[in-house]
Design an enzyme around this catalytic site. Structure first.
Site, PDB file in Angstrom:
ATOM      1  N   ASP A 110      14.308   7.214   8.890  1.00  0.00           N
ATOM      2  CA  ASP A 110      13.272   7.571   9.867  1.00  0.00           C
ATOM      3  C   ASP A 110      13.186   6.530  10.975  1.00  0.00           C
ATOM      4  OD1 ASP A 110      11.062   9.237  10.762  1.00  0.00           O
ATOM      5  OD2 ASP A 110       9.726   7.604  10.150  1.00  0.00           O
ATOM      6  N   GLU A 168      15.371   1.957  18.662  1.00  0.00           N
ATOM      7  CA  GLU A 168      14.857   3.311  18.950  1.00  0.00           C
ATOM      8  C   GLU A 168      14.540   3.460  20.437  1.00  0.00           C
ATOM      9  OE1 GLU A 168      11.495   3.607  16.329  1.00  0.00           O
ATOM     10  OE2 GLU A 168      12.756   3.282  14.570  1.00  0.00           O
ATOM     11  N   ARG A 209       0.830  -1.216   0.000  1.00  0.00           N
ATOM     12  CA  ARG A 209       0.000   0.000   0.000  1.00  0.00           C
ATOM     13  C   ARG A 209       0.858   1.258   0.000  1.00  0.00           C
ATOM     14  NH1 ARG A 209      -3.064  -3.570   4.016  1.00  0.00           N
ATOM     15  NH2 ARG A 209      -1.023  -3.381   4.996  1.00  0.00           N
ATOM     16  N   ARG A 231       8.634 -10.372  -2.534  1.00  0.00           N
ATOM     17  CA  ARG A 231       8.796 -11.822  -2.682  1.00  0.00           C
ATOM     18  C   ARG A 231       7.976 -12.322  -3.865  1.00  0.00           C
ATOM     19  NH1 ARG A 231       7.111 -12.993   3.338  1.00  0.00           N
ATOM     20  NH2 ARG A 231       5.623 -11.475   2.554  1.00  0.00           N
ATOM     21  N   ARG A 241      11.164  -0.318   9.019  1.00  0.00           N
ATOM     22  CA  ARG A 241      11.564  -0.646  10.386  1.00  0.00           C
ATOM     23  C   ARG A 241      13.084  -0.692  10.391  1.00  0.00           C
ATOM     24  NH1 ARG A 241       7.207   0.542  11.978  1.00  0.00           N
ATOM     25  NH2 ARG A 241       5.643  -0.773  12.990  1.00  0.00           N
ATOM     26  N   HIS A 282      11.402   8.564  13.745  1.00  0.00           N
ATOM     27  CA  HIS A 282      10.234   7.699  13.468  1.00  0.00           C
ATOM     28  C   HIS A 282       8.938   8.522  13.432  1.00  0.00           C
ATOM     29  CE1 HIS A 282       8.691   3.301  13.786  1.00  0.00           C
ATOM     30  NE2 HIS A 282       7.936   4.030  12.980  1.00  0.00           N
TER      31      HIS A 282
HETATM   32  O1  A2R Z   1       6.820  -9.963  -0.474  1.00  0.00           O
HETATM   33  P1  A2R Z   1       5.383  -9.709  -0.799  1.00  0.00           P
HETATM   34  O2  A2R Z   1       5.041 -10.149  -2.176  1.00  0.00           O
HETATM   35  O3  A2R Z   1       4.451 -10.219   0.273  1.00  0.00           O
HETATM   36  O4  A2R Z   1       5.218  -8.104  -0.812  1.00  0.00           O
HETATM   37  C1  A2R Z   1       5.181  -7.339   0.371  1.00  0.00           C
HETATM   38  C2  A2R Z   1       6.564  -6.800   0.766  1.00  0.00           C
HETATM   39  N1  A2R Z   1       7.336  -7.742   1.583  1.00  0.00           N
HETATM   40  C3  A2R Z   1       8.585  -8.160   1.273  1.00  0.00           C
HETATM   41  N2  A2R Z   1       9.394  -7.862   0.242  1.00  0.00           N
HETATM   42  C4  A2R Z   1      10.596  -8.477   0.193  1.00  0.00           C
HETATM   43  N3  A2R Z   1      11.032  -9.355   1.131  1.00  0.00           N
HETATM   44  C5  A2R Z   1      10.250  -9.685   2.188  1.00  0.00           C
HETATM   45  N4  A2R Z   1      10.692 -10.560   3.102  1.00  0.00           N
HETATM   46  C6  A2R Z   1       8.965  -9.074   2.288  1.00  0.00           C
HETATM   47  N5  A2R Z   1       7.935  -9.158   3.173  1.00  0.00           N
HETATM   48  C7  A2R Z   1       6.959  -8.350   2.725  1.00  0.00           C
HETATM   49  O5  A2R Z   1       6.288  -5.626   1.528  1.00  0.00           O
HETATM   50  C8  A2R Z   1       4.430  -6.044   0.116  1.00  0.00           C
HETATM   51  O6  A2R Z   1       4.670  -5.595  -1.197  1.00  0.00           O
HETATM   52  C9  A2R Z   1       5.050  -5.046   1.083  1.00  0.00           C
HETATM   53  C10 A2R Z   1       4.168  -4.760   2.297  1.00  0.00           C
HETATM   54  O7  A2R Z   1       3.017  -4.136   1.878  1.00  0.00           O
HETATM   55  P2  A2R Z   1       1.711  -3.958   2.782  1.00  0.00           P
HETATM   56  O8  A2R Z   1       1.435  -5.219   3.513  1.00  0.00           O
HETATM   57  O9  A2R Z   1       0.643  -3.353   1.935  1.00  0.00           O
HETATM   58  O10 A2R Z   1       2.182  -2.947   3.909  1.00  0.00           O
HETATM   59  P3  A2R Z   1       2.106  -1.338   3.924  1.00  0.00           P
HETATM   60  O11 A2R Z   1       0.761  -0.898   4.369  1.00  0.00           O
HETATM   61  O12 A2R Z   1       2.636  -0.804   2.651  1.00  0.00           O
HETATM   62  O13 A2R Z   1       3.121  -1.042   5.122  1.00  0.00           O
HETATM   63  C11 A2R Z   1       4.471  -1.506   5.067  1.00  0.00           C
HETATM   64  C12 A2R Z   1       5.223  -1.233   6.352  1.00  0.00           C
HETATM   65  C13 A2R Z   1       4.520  -1.542   7.670  1.00  0.00           C
HETATM   66  O14 A2R Z   1       4.475  -2.908   7.968  1.00  0.00           O
HETATM   67  C14 A2R Z   1       5.356  -0.773   8.668  1.00  0.00           C
HETATM   68  O15 A2R Z   1       6.450  -1.536   9.115  1.00  0.00           O
HETATM   69  C15 A2R Z   1       5.897   0.383   7.848  1.00  0.00           C
HETATM   70  O16 A2R Z   1       5.487   0.132   6.493  1.00  0.00           O
HETATM   71  O17 A2R Z   1       5.323   1.588   8.289  1.00  0.00           O
END
Ligand code: A2R
Length: 318
Positions: free
Chosen positions: A256, A261, A154, A175, A232, A279
């Site tokens: 950030d 932290e 997102r 991934r 993070r 942050h």
């Molecule tokens: O890997 P995918 O296909 O599940 O894509 C997700 C990606 N992602 C990763 N990419 C590479 N290696 C990984 N091990 C991995 N794990 C997850 O991160 C997906 O494209 C993205 C996360 O997107 P959303 O779940 O929509 O999270 P949002 O709302 O964009 O927030 C991301 C993060 C939060 O979890 C907080 O830590 C930070 O932004 O504020």
């Protein structure tokens, strides 16, 4: 009858007022002796409100046998053991989407601040250098540059869309490839880092992304490259990043978030090629209000309607 809720971390006056209408609030910060509190009241607690940083400790999870719902203020919930909660039948919610724009804006603000040396140039004026030494040295443009987004979810999508206004060439690493995405996909993060000017990290935290941006990735990004982290601190190998910046193997960084932290490696304080923020990516009045409202809504709806607005993906089937 009001349900008993444990509040971990702080809440805004607006959230407190909204919680108070439906819940008997127990504030962890005001509790003197957690063990005694849990022994006396743990079985009454049916709801927890927390944030992505504080999460829920194992001690609290184990000490609240009748817990039914955890509402997290923030999109990242890596400080909550969701699988343990789910195993107890506890649903976990978070606050996605409402912060996409401000987190994306912060990523771009850091790109601009680093590349245009905003802090140095502000100091150039304040220190009298402009009068004494003349024009500040030239800086680097972000216009038309290649940006690799690590995590095209997102927020990553929002960053990509906004960077189109700067004519940036967007590529991404996740991934799973997104077939509908107009941007070029790299299955290999090192390969992507070799090809980009900026690497913007916006994945979740937790075990699967721990030190994903490692020495090899930073070496590939290189002496002209810029690392931006609004995800993070754990996603980047911080000690390796400090070394890479110090040795000139990595060009610049806009950060950030940090591993421990509010501890930040002091070596970064001296570096003109680094911009640091505490942050605050989602920390605007507008976005924090929307996050607070959604945090409250999830708890209130759970008890009134038996459903929540924004469960974390792992709890979507509950
Ligand atoms: O890997 P995918 O296909 O599940 O894509 C997700 C990606 N992602 C990763 N990419 C590479 N290696 C990984 N091990 C991995 N794990 C997850 O991160 C997906 O494209 C993205 C996360 O997107 P959303 O779940 O929509 O999270 P949002 O709302 O964009 O927030 C991301 C993060 C939060 O979890 C907080 O830590 C930070 O932004 O504020």
């Amino acid at each position: 009858m009001k349900k008993d809720m444990l509040l971990i971390g702080s809440a805004t006056p607006r959230m407190m007022e909204a919680f108070a209408a439906d819940f008997e609030i127990h504030e962890l910060d005001k509790i003197d002796g957690l063990v005694n509190f849990l022994t006396a009241n743990g079985s009454k607690i049916e709801a927890i409100a927390t944030n992505g940083h504080a999460g829920v400790s194992k001690q609290i999870m184990d000490g609240t046998p009748n817990l039914r719902v955890i509402s997290c203020y923030g999109v990242g919930y890596d400080a909550i053991d969701v699988l343990a909660a789910k195993a107890k039948g506890v649903i976990v919610t978070h606050t996605p989407n409402v912060l996409n724009n401000d987190v994306a804006n912060t990523a771009i603000m850091l790109m601009l601040a680093v590349s245009r040396r905003l802090l140095r140039d502000d100091q150039w004026v304040r220190s009298g250098n402009w009068k004494a030494k003349g024009n500040a040295p030239l800086t680097t443009s972000i216009e038309g540059k290649r940006v690799g987004i690590v995590g095209l979810g997102r927020i990553g999508e929002t960053i990509a869309r906004k960077l189109e206004a700067f004519s940036c060439d967007i590529v991404y690493h996740t991934r799973n490839q997104k077939p509908e995405s107009p941007y070029r996909y790299y299955a290999d993060l090192v390969e992507m880092a070799k090809d980009v000017d900026y690497l913007v990290v916006i994945t979740p935290g937790g075990a699967s992304t721990n030190k994903l941006v490692n020495r090899d990735v930073m070496n590939a990004l290189g002496p002209q490259g810029t690392l931006i982290n609004v995800a993070r601190g754990t996603v980047v190998d911080e000690a390796e990043m400090v070394k890479a910046l110090r040795e000139g193997r990595l060009g610049n960084a806009g950060l950030d978030v940090f591993e421990a932290e509010p501890q930040v490696p002091e070596a970064l304080f001296e570096m003109e090629n680094v911009v640091l923020t505490p942050h605050v990516a989602s920390a605007t009045v507008e976005t924090r209000q929307a996050m607070g409202d959604l945090t409250v809504e999830n708890l209130v709806r759970f008890f009134k309607e038996g459903k929540v607005t924004s469960p974390v993906p792992e709890c979507a089937d509950m």
